[in-house]
Design a protein around this motif. Structure first.
Motif, PDB file in Angstrom:
ATOM      1  N   ASN A 169       0.805  -1.220   0.000  1.00  0.00           N
ATOM      2  CA  ASN A 169       0.000   0.000   0.000  1.00  0.00           C
ATOM      3  C   ASN A 169       0.839   1.272   0.000  1.00  0.00           C
ATOM      4  O   ASN A 169       0.319   2.353   0.260  1.00  0.00           O
ATOM      5  CB  ASN A 169      -0.954   0.005   1.196  1.00  0.00           C
ATOM      6  N   ILE A 170       2.117   1.157  -0.261  1.00  0.00           N
ATOM      7  CA  ILE A 170       2.983   2.337  -0.335  1.00  0.00           C
ATOM      8  C   ILE A 170       3.401   2.531  -1.785  1.00  0.00           C
ATOM      9  O   ILE A 170       3.922   1.614  -2.413  1.00  0.00           O
ATOM     10  CB  ILE A 170       4.219   2.180   0.571  1.00  0.00           C
ATOM     11  N   GLU A 171       3.164   3.714  -2.319  1.00  0.00           N
ATOM     12  CA  GLU A 171       3.578   4.069  -3.668  1.00  0.00           C
ATOM     13  C   GLU A 171       4.909   4.788  -3.595  1.00  0.00           C
ATOM     14  O   GLU A 171       5.091   5.699  -2.788  1.00  0.00           O
ATOM     15  CB  GLU A 171       2.552   5.002  -4.311  1.00  0.00           C
ATOM     16  N   SER A 228       7.694   6.957  -5.775  1.00  0.00           N
ATOM     17  CA  SER A 228       7.961   7.686  -7.011  1.00  0.00           C
ATOM     18  C   SER A 228       9.244   8.486  -6.815  1.00  0.00           C
ATOM     19  O   SER A 228       9.718   8.666  -5.704  1.00  0.00           O
ATOM     20  CB  SER A 228       6.800   8.609  -7.357  1.00  0.00           C
ATOM     21  N   THR A 276      13.461  10.408  -3.708  1.00  0.00           N
ATOM     22  CA  THR A 276      12.395   9.411  -3.667  1.00  0.00           C
ATOM     23  C   THR A 276      11.261   9.904  -2.777  1.00  0.00           C
ATOM     24  O   THR A 276      11.487  10.424  -1.692  1.00  0.00           O
ATOM     25  CB  THR A 276      12.942   8.078  -3.128  1.00  0.00           C
ATOM     26  N   HIS A 277      10.039   9.728  -3.250  1.00  0.00           N
ATOM     27  CA  HIS A 277       8.863  10.134  -2.502  1.00  0.00           C
ATOM     28  C   HIS A 277       8.011   8.905  -2.206  1.00  0.00           C
ATOM     29  O   HIS A 277       7.749   8.103  -3.095  1.00  0.00           O
ATOM     30  CB  HIS A 277       8.028  11.139  -3.310  1.00  0.00           C
ATOM     31  N   LEU A 278       7.595   8.762  -0.949  1.00  0.00           N
ATOM     32  CA  LEU A 278       6.718   7.668  -0.549  1.00  0.00           C
ATOM     33  C   LEU A 278       5.336   8.242  -0.283  1.00  0.00           C
ATOM     34  O   LEU A 278       5.204   9.269   0.378  1.00  0.00           O
ATOM     35  CB  LEU A 278       7.243   6.980   0.713  1.00  0.00           C
ATOM     36  N   ARG A 279       4.309   7.554  -0.798  1.00  0.00           N
ATOM     37  CA  ARG A 279       2.941   8.024  -0.589  1.00  0.00           C
ATOM     38  C   ARG A 279       2.084   6.828  -0.232  1.00  0.00           C
ATOM     39  O   ARG A 279       2.145   5.775  -0.859  1.00  0.00           O
ATOM     40  CB  ARG A 279       2.413   8.684  -1.859  1.00  0.00           C
ATOM     41  N   TRP A 280       1.279   6.988   0.800  1.00  0.00           N
ATOM     42  CA  TRP A 280       0.367   5.943   1.251  1.00  0.00           C
ATOM     43  C   TRP A 280      -0.871   5.945   0.365  1.00  0.00           C
ATOM     44  O   TRP A 280      -1.514   6.970   0.191  1.00  0.00           O
ATOM     45  CB  TRP A 280      -0.017   6.203   2.709  1.00  0.00           C
ATOM     46  N   ARG A 281      -1.185   4.790  -0.204  1.00  0.00           N
ATOM     47  CA  ARG A 281      -2.412   4.673  -0.999  1.00  0.00           C
ATOM     48  C   ARG A 281      -3.604   4.688  -0.066  1.00  0.00           C
ATOM     49  O   ARG A 281      -3.545   4.206   1.060  1.00  0.00           O
ATOM     50  CB  ARG A 281      -2.428   3.364  -1.774  1.00  0.00           C
ATOM     51  N   SER A 282      -4.707   5.193  -0.542  1.00  0.00           N
ATOM     52  CA  SER A 282      -5.892   5.215   0.313  1.00  0.00           C
ATOM     53  C   SER A 282      -6.441   3.800   0.443  1.00  0.00           C
ATOM     54  O   SER A 282      -6.427   3.014  -0.496  1.00  0.00           O
ATOM     55  CB  SER A 282      -6.946   6.157  -0.263  1.00  0.00           C
TER      56      SER A 282
END
Length: 154
Positions: free
Chosen positions: A55-57, A59, A120-126
């Motif tokens: 669940n972690i994107e 980019s 690097t960027h980490l984003r939590w998916r909903s």
């Protein structure tokens, strides 16, 4: 028929032997349960971490604008961060004392790795609350089982 001292002694030895056998069975059964609990905890921990990482994107903006970083009007182009690696490899082949080549090569590799990590960027998916609770609940329960079995005192 009355029991003599030899019969009483044999009865006592037989009872002791049965008690030893029963306690050995109980301890081996307990050891099997402990091992099972450890591996079940390990599976729960691994499953929960897998779900979290799914669940972690990730980019990256590396190469954005063609510069590694900017200070004021000056920018270091991305291609130049490969220069220490190239120089380090050349030094390894040209110099007798290879330690300097390894140092320059190591600095170049660390620079490339840092540049990738810094961009690097980490984003939590909903996700919904049910899945969220399951993910972190599996990690907590599995970690608890593993730690309990690792640090159990006997």
């Amino acid at each position: 028929m009355p029991k003599n001292s030899k019969d009483k002694e044999l009865d006592k030895m037989y009872k002791d032997l049965l008690e030893t056998r029963d306690s050995a069975r109980a301890s081996s059964k307990d050891e099997g349960n402990r091992l099972l609990k450890f591996f079940v905890g390990l599976l729960m921990l691994g499953g929960g971490l897998f779900m979290i990482f799914q669940n972690i994107e990730v980019s990256s903006s590396w190469g954005y604008g063609g510069y590694f970083f900017r200070i004021g009007g000056f920018g270091l182009p991305n291609g130049l961060i490969m220069l220490p690696i190239i120089i380090g490899i050349a030094m390894l082949f040209l110099m007798d004392r290879k330690i300097f080549g390894w140092v320059v090569l190591s600095i170049g590799i660390v620079t490339v790795l840092l540049s990738v990590m810094m961009t690097t960027h980490l984003r939590w998916r909903s996700t919904n609350a049910y899945v969220f609770i399951i993910m972190f609940g599996l990690v907590a329960a599995g970690g608890g089982l593993v730690l309990r079995e690792l640090f159990r005192k006997n």
